[in-house]
Design a protein around this motif. Structure first.
Motif, PDB file in Angstrom:
ATOM      1  N   GLY A  49      -6.261  -3.349  -7.914  1.00 35.24           N
ATOM      2  CA  GLY A  49      -6.667  -2.041  -8.422  1.00 35.24           C
ATOM      3  C   GLY A  49      -6.207  -0.948  -7.491  1.00 35.24           C
ATOM      4  N   SER A  50      -7.135  -0.143  -6.994  1.00 31.11           N
ATOM      5  CA  SER A  50      -6.767   0.954  -6.099  1.00 31.11           C
ATOM      6  C   SER A  50      -6.848   0.561  -4.629  1.00 31.11           C
ATOM      7  CB  SER A  50      -7.688   2.159  -6.348  1.00 31.11           C
ATOM      8  OG  SER A  50      -9.044   1.771  -6.201  1.00 31.11           O
ATOM      9  N   VAL A  51      -7.140  -0.716  -4.363  1.00 33.15           N
ATOM     10  CA  VAL A  51      -7.257  -1.199  -2.984  1.00 33.15           C
ATOM     11  C   VAL A  51      -5.974  -1.924  -2.582  1.00 33.15           C
ATOM     12  CG1 VAL A  51      -8.507  -2.719  -1.403  1.00 33.15           C
ATOM     13  CG2 VAL A  51      -9.754  -1.425  -3.140  1.00 33.15           C
ATOM     14  N   CYS A  52      -5.398  -1.517  -1.441  1.00 36.93           N
ATOM     15  CA  CYS A  52      -4.223  -2.195  -0.876  1.00 36.93           C
ATOM     16  C   CYS A  52      -4.634  -2.872   0.420  1.00 36.93           C
ATOM     17  CB  CYS A  52      -3.102  -1.191  -0.583  1.00 36.93           C
ATOM     18  SG  CYS A  52      -2.196  -0.651  -2.035  1.00 36.93           S
ATOM     19  N   GLU A  53      -4.266  -4.145   0.570  1.00 39.72           N
ATOM     20  CA  GLU A  53      -4.508  -4.834   1.834  1.00 39.72           C
ATOM     21  C   GLU A  53      -3.660  -4.194   2.928  1.00 39.72           C
ATOM     22  OE1 GLU A  53      -6.587  -7.264   2.644  1.00 39.72           O
ATOM     23  OE2 GLU A  53      -7.455  -7.333   0.626  1.00 39.72           O
ATOM     24  N   PRO A  54      -4.246  -3.931   4.109  1.00 40.86           N
ATOM     25  CA  PRO A  54      -3.482  -3.336   5.208  1.00 40.86           C
ATOM     26  C   PRO A  54      -2.232  -4.160   5.523  1.00 40.86           C
ATOM     27  CG  PRO A  54      -5.819  -3.349   5.725  1.00 40.86           C
ATOM     28  CD  PRO A  54      -5.661  -4.145   4.467  1.00 40.86           C
ATOM     29  N   ALA A  55      -1.094  -3.480   5.618  1.00 38.35           N
ATOM     30  CA  ALA A  55       0.190  -4.169   5.736  1.00 38.35           C
ATOM     31  C   ALA A  55       0.921  -3.782   7.013  1.00 38.35           C
ATOM     32  CB  ALA A  55       1.069  -3.860   4.521  1.00 38.35           C
ATOM     33  N   ILE A  56       1.699  -4.742   7.521  1.00 37.63           N
ATOM     34  CA  ILE A  56       2.649  -4.509   8.614  1.00 37.63           C
ATOM     35  C   ILE A  56       4.016  -4.938   8.125  1.00 37.63           C
ATOM     36  CG2 ILE A  56       3.326  -5.070  10.972  1.00 37.63           C
ATOM     37  CD1 ILE A  56       0.439  -5.960  11.503  1.00 37.63           C
ATOM     38  N   LEU A  57       4.992  -4.066   8.283  1.00 38.65           N
ATOM     39  CA  LEU A  57       6.382  -4.420   7.995  1.00 38.65           C
ATOM     40  C   LEU A  57       7.195  -4.336   9.277  1.00 38.65           C
ATOM     41  CD1 LEU A  57       5.515  -2.480   5.215  1.00 38.65           C
ATOM     42  CD2 LEU A  57       7.508  -3.831   4.509  1.00 38.65           C
ATOM     43  N   ALA A  58       8.009  -5.343   9.525  1.00 38.62           N
ATOM     44  CA  ALA A  58       8.894  -5.364  10.686  1.00 38.62           C
ATOM     45  C   ALA A  58      10.337  -5.283  10.221  1.00 38.62           C
ATOM     46  CB  ALA A  58       8.654  -6.629  11.508  1.00 38.62           C
ATOM     47  N   ASP A  59      11.244  -5.090  11.179  1.00 33.68           N
ATOM     48  CA  ASP A  59      12.685  -5.001  10.886  1.00 33.68           C
ATOM     49  C   ASP A  59      12.985  -3.892   9.876  1.00 33.68           C
ATOM     50  OD1 ASP A  59      12.825  -7.314  12.494  1.00 33.68           O
ATOM     51  OD2 ASP A  59      12.670  -8.634  10.754  1.00 33.68           O
ATOM     52  N   VAL A  60      12.290  -2.774  10.033  1.00 31.38           N
ATOM     53  CA  VAL A  60      12.454  -1.648   9.100  1.00 31.38           C
ATOM     54  C   VAL A  60      13.590  -0.752   9.578  1.00 31.38           C
ATOM     55  CG1 VAL A  60      11.360   0.409   8.135  1.00 31.38           C
ATOM     56  CG2 VAL A  60      10.039  -1.708   8.406  1.00 31.38           C
ATOM     57  N   ALA A  61      14.542  -0.493   8.700  1.00 36.54           N
ATOM     58  CA  ALA A  61      15.643   0.418   9.010  1.00 36.54           C
ATOM     59  C   ALA A  61      15.205   1.856   8.758  1.00 36.54           C
ATOM     60  CB  ALA A  61      16.859   0.081   8.156  1.00 36.54           C
ATOM     61  N   PRO A  62      15.687   2.795   9.584  1.00 35.88           N
ATOM     62  CA  PRO A  62      15.231   4.187   9.454  1.00 35.88           C
ATOM     63  C   PRO A  62      15.478   4.806   8.092  1.00 35.88           C
ATOM     64  CG  PRO A  62      16.395   3.861  11.525  1.00 35.88           C
ATOM     65  CD  PRO A  62      16.591   2.606  10.732  1.00 35.88           C
ATOM     66  N   GLU A  63      16.503   4.325   7.381  1.00 36.44           N
ATOM     67  CA  GLU A  63      16.821   4.934   6.088  1.00 36.44           C
ATOM     68  C   GLU A  63      15.947   4.408   4.950  1.00 36.44           C
ATOM     69  OE1 GLU A  63      19.737   1.511   6.795  1.00 36.44           O
ATOM     70  OE2 GLU A  63      18.909   3.201   7.938  1.00 36.44           O
ATOM     71  N   MET A  64      15.138   3.384   5.188  1.00 36.47           N
ATOM     72  CA  MET A  64      14.262   2.866   4.139  1.00 36.47           C
ATOM     73  C   MET A  64      13.213   3.912   3.785  1.00 36.47           C
ATOM     74  SD  MET A  64      13.630  -1.106   5.288  1.00 36.47           S
ATOM     75  CE  MET A  64      15.005  -2.258   5.446  1.00 36.47           C
ATOM     76  N   ARG A  65      12.841   3.928   2.521  1.00 36.91           N
ATOM     77  CA  ARG A  65      11.901   4.929   2.033  1.00 36.91           C
ATOM     78  C   ARG A  65      10.572   4.870   2.779  1.00 36.91           C
ATOM     79  NH1 ARG A  65      10.578   5.861  -4.420  1.00 36.91           N
ATOM     80  NH2 ARG A  65       9.918   8.037  -4.206  1.00 36.91           N
ATOM     81  N   ILE A  66      10.131   3.667   3.116  1.00 37.74           N
ATOM     82  CA  ILE A  66       8.850   3.502   3.795  1.00 37.74           C
ATOM     83  C   ILE A  66       8.876   4.071   5.206  1.00 37.74           C
ATOM     84  CG2 ILE A  66       9.199   1.234   4.884  1.00 37.74           C
ATOM     85  CD1 ILE A  66       6.373   0.549   3.589  1.00 37.74           C
ATOM     86  N   SER A  67      10.074   4.378   5.699  1.00 38.91           N
ATOM     87  CA  SER A  67      10.221   4.982   7.022  1.00 38.91           C
ATOM     88  C   SER A  67      10.523   6.469   6.939  1.00 38.91           C
ATOM     89  CB  SER A  67      11.332   4.281   7.803  1.00 38.91           C
ATOM     90  OG  SER A  67      11.530   4.891   9.057  1.00 38.91           O
ATOM     91  N   CYS A  68      11.393   6.865   6.026  1.00 33.33           N
ATOM     92  CA  CYS A  68      11.877   8.251   6.054  1.00 33.33           C
ATOM     93  C   CYS A  68      11.048   9.210   5.196  1.00 33.33           C
ATOM     94  CB  CYS A  68      13.352   8.313   5.646  1.00 33.33           C
ATOM     95  SG  CYS A  68      13.709   7.754   3.974  1.00 33.33           S
ATOM     96  N   GLU A  69      10.158   8.692   4.337  1.00 28.02           N
ATOM     97  CA  GLU A  69       9.272   9.552   3.563  1.00 28.02           C
ATOM     98  C   GLU A  69       7.825   9.324   3.994  1.00 28.02           C
ATOM     99  OE1 GLU A  69       9.929   9.609  -0.655  1.00 28.02           O
ATOM    100  OE2 GLU A  69      12.081   9.197  -0.432  1.00 28.02           O
TER     101      GLU A  69
END
Length: 471
Positions: free
Chosen positions: A352-372
């Motif tokens: 639903g509206s609940v997201c489990e707390p997440a960790i992402l590694a190996d993230v490139a700077p141009e990925m949306r989760i990094s640049c926005e």
């Protein structure tokens, strides 16, 4: 609840449901205001501005002090209301209610400290016998356009300084979380604020925002929200004074000499408080290649210990996002990052509206989760080799609201402070920390102007230069 304008509480036949983000239950309804309501409100507020301009600093101070006292008595009620309509856990709702009261208290103090300055005119050539000083006067009508994520404290950061500075104020709260602003309006009236000097109109920002921003009777706009909306407000505002508190994707640098235990504690707090729905949430975690593995090994169990669910239940650490659509977006961005090569270390599941707390590694700077701006309960880890690369990555963004660094090296710390483009800089803590009395604001697309009562009052008053030509 009713909305308040033209000196009275008013209903409308067209209403908006206010829901608990966790279960979708309707907790109240509010009127759907219109541009005509804004026009009527401003007609009364114009008279309210004249009343406030004549009111002494002492009287403005006393109104705010009384409001703070009422807020203290009703702190538990306000805290639960904040949590119920916004989705943050009760501990965070109670903390916000306490901080909001403090903002009003500090605003009361600052109402008595509004001063001008003497200007040494006789230091200019040919200016002998001239005496100069400045006066600070109210703007008139201040429009306070506020977001959902701190529905009480961020309203107080606007109305407290506005009243302290001798202005009338028009509040336009977020449609998802209007109840806290309406309660604050009720409290201000109970504290003795003239009813002509305040209005709180609920309804869609697309209609009300344009009516507010384009009206010449509004002299000052204080907005907190996203960059696209803020940019549009500035276009509509024209020659008005504006304060823009906009978004961010805050970086936190973990150097190879960092205290990993302290860094893990900070990121666990900064990345997931209010389900990540904070403008200064730690989002981009830049880790030295020398300690990346050790840091991740320590961070993962700390994050996995966080319990996500019903914000009103004891034991919940991370509540729902304010709308299920936002939870779906966070889930989508995480999936897109993984598809682009990032590694999902933990979390990321949605219910639903609940997201489990997440960790992402190996993230490139141009990925949306990094640049926005994510505005959700996840952090993105990117590795760097040295301080030069760390600073470059930190600045690799259009935003600049808050940033942090963990290091024991004073030279690295000072390079960070001098070279990272951010309005708020934290050494040996994460990006999410704010004392409500400090100057707070961003660089680049994160906004213009400063909040914090002392600094906001400067933004909500205007300076007049007086020159006395003495014989």
């Amino acid at each position: 609840m009713q909305m308040f304008f033209s000196g009275q509480w008013q209903d409308k036949s067209d209403t908006i449901d206010v829901v608990n983000p966790f279960n979708g239950e309707v907790i109240d309804t509010v009127p759907r205001g219109t541009a005509a309501d804004v026009d009527a409100a401003l007609a009364t507020l114009a008279e309210g501005a004249r009343i406030m301009k004549k009111m002494s600093a002492w009287d403005r101070c006393q109104i705010l002090r009384k409001a703070a006292a009422i807020m203290e008595r009703r702190e538990e009620e306000l805290g639960r209301l904040i949590s119920t309509e916004e989705g943050k856990i009760l501990a965070e709702g109670n903390l916000e209610a306490s901080r909001a009261r403090e903002v009003i208290e500090v605003s009361a103090e600052e109402a008595r400290r509004i001063t001008g300055e003497m200007v040494p005119l006789d230091a200019a050539p040919g200016a002998a016998g001239k005496l100069g000083f400045t006066l600070r006067v109210p703007c008139g009508i201040v429009a306070a356009i506020t977001p959902f994520n701190f529905p009480c404290n961020l309203v107080c950061h606007k109305i407290g300084p506005a009243i302290a500075g001798g202005n009338a104020v028009l509040i336009k709260p977020a449609s998802d979380t209007p109840l806290s602003a309406l309660k604050l309006t009720e409290i201000m009236l109970e504290a003795g604020l003239p009813p002509e000097a305040i209005a709180c109109i609920t309804g869609p920002g697309s209609e009300l925002g344009q009516a507010i921003c384009e009206d010449s009777r509004v002299r000052k706009i204080s907005f907190t929200g996203s960059f696209p909306v803020g940019e549009n407000i500035c276009r509509m505002a024209g020659m008005k004074k504006v304060t823009m508190e906009l978004g961010s994707n805050s970086p936190v640098i973990i150097m190879d000499d960092a205290d990993i235990e302290t860094a893990v504690k900070a990121i666990t707090s900064n990345g997931y408080a209010n389900a990540g729905q904070t403008c200064i949430s730690a989002q981009r975690i830049l880790t030295s290649s020398k300690i990346h593995g050790d840091f991740l090994d320590a961070l993962q169990p700390s994050v996995e210990a966080l319990s996500a669910g019903d914000q009103l239940q004891a034991g919940t650490n991370v509540g729902p996002l304010v709308r299920e659509a936002d939870a779906e977006r966070v889930e989508k961005w995480i999936r897109q990052a993984v598809e682009s090569g990032a590694r999902l270390v933990t979390g990321g599941e949605r219910n639903g509206s609940v997201c489990e707390p997440a960790i992402l590694a190996d993230v490139a700077p141009e990925m949306r989760i990094s640049c926005e701006e994510l505005f959700g309960p996840a952090v993105a880890l990117t590795v760097f080799d040295d301080i030069n690369e760390a600073i470059s990555l930190a600045n690799h963004t259009e935003f600049g609201l808050s940033a942090g660094i963990f290091t024991q090296d004073i030279d690295r710390a000072m390079r960070f402070a001098q070279e990272v483009d951010s309005g708020n800089l934290h050494i040996n803590w994460g990006s999410q920390w704010r004392a409500d009395l400090m100057p707070y604001g961003g660089l680049k697309h994160s906004g213009t102007g400063k909040e914090g009562p002392k600094y906001a009052i400067r933004e909500m008053t205007e300076e007049k230069m007086v020159v006395m030509h003495l014989k």
